[in-house]
Design a protein around this motif. Structure first.
Motif, mmCIF file in Angstrom:
data_model
loop_
_atom_site.group_PDB
_atom_site.id
_atom_site.type_symbol
_atom_site.label_atom_id
_atom_site.label_comp_id
_atom_site.label_asym_id
_atom_site.label_seq_id
_atom_site.Cartn_x
_atom_site.Cartn_y
_atom_site.Cartn_z
ATOM 1 N N GLY A 8 34.366 27.757 46.195
ATOM 2 C CA GLY A 8 35.385 26.707 46.252
ATOM 3 C C GLY A 8 36.129 26.392 47.618
ATOM 4 O O GLY A 8 37.126 25.573 47.697
ATOM 5 N N GLN A 9 35.490 27.278 48.691
ATOM 6 C CA GLN A 9 36.193 27.382 49.648
ATOM 7 C C GLN A 9 35.127 27.032 51.064
ATOM 8 O O GLN A 9 34.053 27.601 51.139
ATOM 9 C CB GLN A 9 36.822 28.551 50.217
ATOM 10 N N LEU A 28 34.332 35.990 53.663
ATOM 11 C CA LEU A 28 35.623 36.695 53.300
ATOM 12 C C LEU A 28 36.415 35.963 52.594
ATOM 13 O O LEU A 28 37.330 35.227 52.677
ATOM 14 C CB LEU A 28 36.222 36.606 54.750
ATOM 15 N N ASP A 29 36.266 36.124 51.160
ATOM 16 C CA ASP A 29 36.931 35.637 50.073
ATOM 17 C C ASP A 29 37.370 36.702 48.723
ATOM 18 O O ASP A 29 36.122 37.460 48.394
ATOM 19 C CB ASP A 29 35.896 34.423 49.553
ATOM 20 N N PHE A 30 38.284 36.417 48.250
ATOM 21 C CA PHE A 30 38.681 37.385 47.308
ATOM 22 C C PHE A 30 37.694 37.262 45.929
ATOM 23 O O PHE A 30 37.295 38.239 45.772
ATOM 24 C CB PHE A 30 40.152 36.671 46.577
ATOM 25 N N LYS A 31 36.953 36.124 45.767
ATOM 26 C CA LYS A 31 36.081 36.029 44.567
ATOM 27 C C LYS A 31 34.696 37.039 44.883
ATOM 28 O O LYS A 31 34.365 37.489 44.278
ATOM 29 C CB LYS A 31 35.750 34.586 44.450
ATOM 30 N N ILE A 32 34.472 36.972 46.340
ATOM 31 C CA ILE A 32 33.392 37.666 46.673
ATOM 32 C C ILE A 32 33.672 39.032 46.453
ATOM 33 O O ILE A 32 32.847 40.074 46.018
ATOM 34 C CB ILE A 32 32.889 37.308 48.215
ATOM 35 N N TYR A 33 34.751 39.574 47.075
ATOM 36 C CA TYR A 33 35.046 41.085 47.215
ATOM 37 C C TYR A 33 35.406 41.569 45.766
ATOM 38 O O TYR A 33 35.153 42.799 45.445
ATOM 39 C CB TYR A 33 36.057 41.246 48.372
ATOM 40 N N THR A 35 34.168 45.544 41.906
ATOM 41 C CA THR A 35 34.407 45.630 40.599
ATOM 42 C C THR A 35 33.763 46.717 40.008
ATOM 43 O O THR A 35 32.507 46.849 40.395
ATOM 44 C CB THR A 35 34.421 44.253 39.743
ATOM 45 N N GLU A 36 34.248 47.325 38.958
ATOM 46 C CA GLU A 36 33.845 48.590 38.314
ATOM 47 C C GLU A 36 33.700 48.332 36.855
ATOM 48 O O GLU A 36 34.337 47.489 36.164
ATOM 49 C CB GLU A 36 34.776 49.611 38.349
ATOM 50 N N ASP A 50 38.967 41.791 33.388
ATOM 51 C CA ASP A 50 39.820 40.781 33.274
ATOM 52 C C ASP A 50 40.103 39.843 34.470
ATOM 53 O O ASP A 50 40.103 38.677 34.343
ATOM 54 C CB ASP A 50 41.360 41.454 32.819
ATOM 55 N N ASP A 51 40.121 40.715 35.637
ATOM 56 C CA ASP A 51 40.052 39.675 36.862
ATOM 57 C C ASP A 51 38.854 38.943 37.025
ATOM 58 O O ASP A 51 38.963 37.798 37.460
ATOM 59 C CB ASP A 51 40.204 40.607 38.067
ATOM 60 N N LEU A 52 37.768 39.354 36.675
ATOM 61 C CA LEU A 52 36.542 38.743 36.880
ATOM 62 C C LEU A 52 36.669 37.264 35.745
ATOM 63 O O LEU A 52 36.097 36.209 36.398
ATOM 64 C CB LEU A 52 35.330 39.422 36.297
ATOM 65 N N ARG A 53 37.058 37.356 34.536
ATOM 66 C CA ARG A 53 37.272 36.529 33.714
ATOM 67 C C ARG A 53 38.155 35.372 34.100
ATOM 68 O O ARG A 53 38.044 34.122 34.132
ATOM 69 C CB ARG A 53 37.438 36.945 32.231
ATOM 70 N N ARG A 54 39.314 35.823 34.941
ATOM 71 C CA ARG A 54 40.655 35.256 35.089
ATOM 72 C C ARG A 54 39.964 34.235 36.494
ATOM 73 O O ARG A 54 40.385 33.012 36.482
ATOM 74 C CB ARG A 54 41.433 36.001 35.644
#
Length: 227
Positions: free
Chosen positions: A74-75, A86-91, A96-97, A105-109
């Motif tokens: 979305g950027q 360089l984006d939060f969603k990518i990293y 993620t483990e 939960d972060d992936l779903r959020r």
């Protein structure tokens, strides 16, 4: 704050989502169709010239299997492609483990995908500085930021992610995926991580040696400075 310690992982990780961003596009014409032959549902995230090359390879299948990173995050990319990955969603997707409930939960959020493989090779810094009369600015422009960051993130998380930095690895990866129903084992991921960190170490060493060899005059003569 309690430091996260991973105790449980999967040996085999099925490759479902791949991020591909390469300067050296050799081998993609065989590698991409090979991946889709093994898993027709693979999602490929990509950027810039790599996206265009993969779209050309996939033809009518590109709408189904290929997404631009900018559409996914979305950027929009910044001018000249300075910031693409360089984006939060990518990293989050890279680091993620599988058995960490907070990560899930972060992936779903964020509606993010766990990224299972990164295929990245870097801006041609060494080739650039080998040219006659190369300017400091031209060398500076070929210092890759997003590429090494993605490689390091993927290699650090070898417990789940495969980090691929060399087109010569494509054939062996496809062979391994074919024998393991589209998955890579811990042994392969660990070996790729070791190669990835060696790759970024050599890249950073070349940059450090080049900068150390410049004089103050070399740098100052390349730029006009403001008052």
């Amino acid at each position: 704050m309690t430091k996260n310690v991973v105790e449980r992982i999967d040996d085999l990780v099925k490759i479902k989502t791949i991020l591909i961003s390469v300067s050296d596009k050799s081998g993609l014409g065989t590698f991409i169709p090979g991946l889709l032959e093994i898993n027709p549902d693979i999602i490929i995230l990509s950027t810039g010239g790599t996206y265009s090359r993969i779209k050309e390879i996939l033809g009518p299948y590109s709408d189904r299997n290929l997404k631009q990173v900018s559409d996914y995050t979305g950027q929009a990319e910044t001018q000249g492609g300075l910031v693409k990955t360089l984006d939060f969603k990518i990293y989050l997707g890279l680091l993620t483990e599988t058995y960490n409930s907070d990560h899930q939960d972060d992936l779903r959020r964020t509606h993010a995908l766990p990224i299972d493989m990164v295929v990245v090779n870097l801006y041609p810094f060494v080739q650039t500085i080998a040219r006659e009369n190369v300017s400091v600015e031209n060398a500076r422009g070929n210092i890759d930021i997003g590429g090494p960051t993605m490689i390091r993130a993927a290699a650090k998380n070898f417990i789940r992610v495969a980090s691929v930095v060399d087109p010569k690895s494509y054939e062996g990866i496809l062979a391994a995926l074919k024998t393991k129903d589209g998955a890579l084992g811990l042994k392969e991921r660990y070996s790729l991580a070791s190669k990835a960190f060696e790759h970024t170490a050599q890249y950073d060493r070349a940059i450090a040696d080049y900068l150390a060899g410049l004089s103050k005059k070399d740098v100052e003569s390349c730029y006009k400075t403001g008052e």
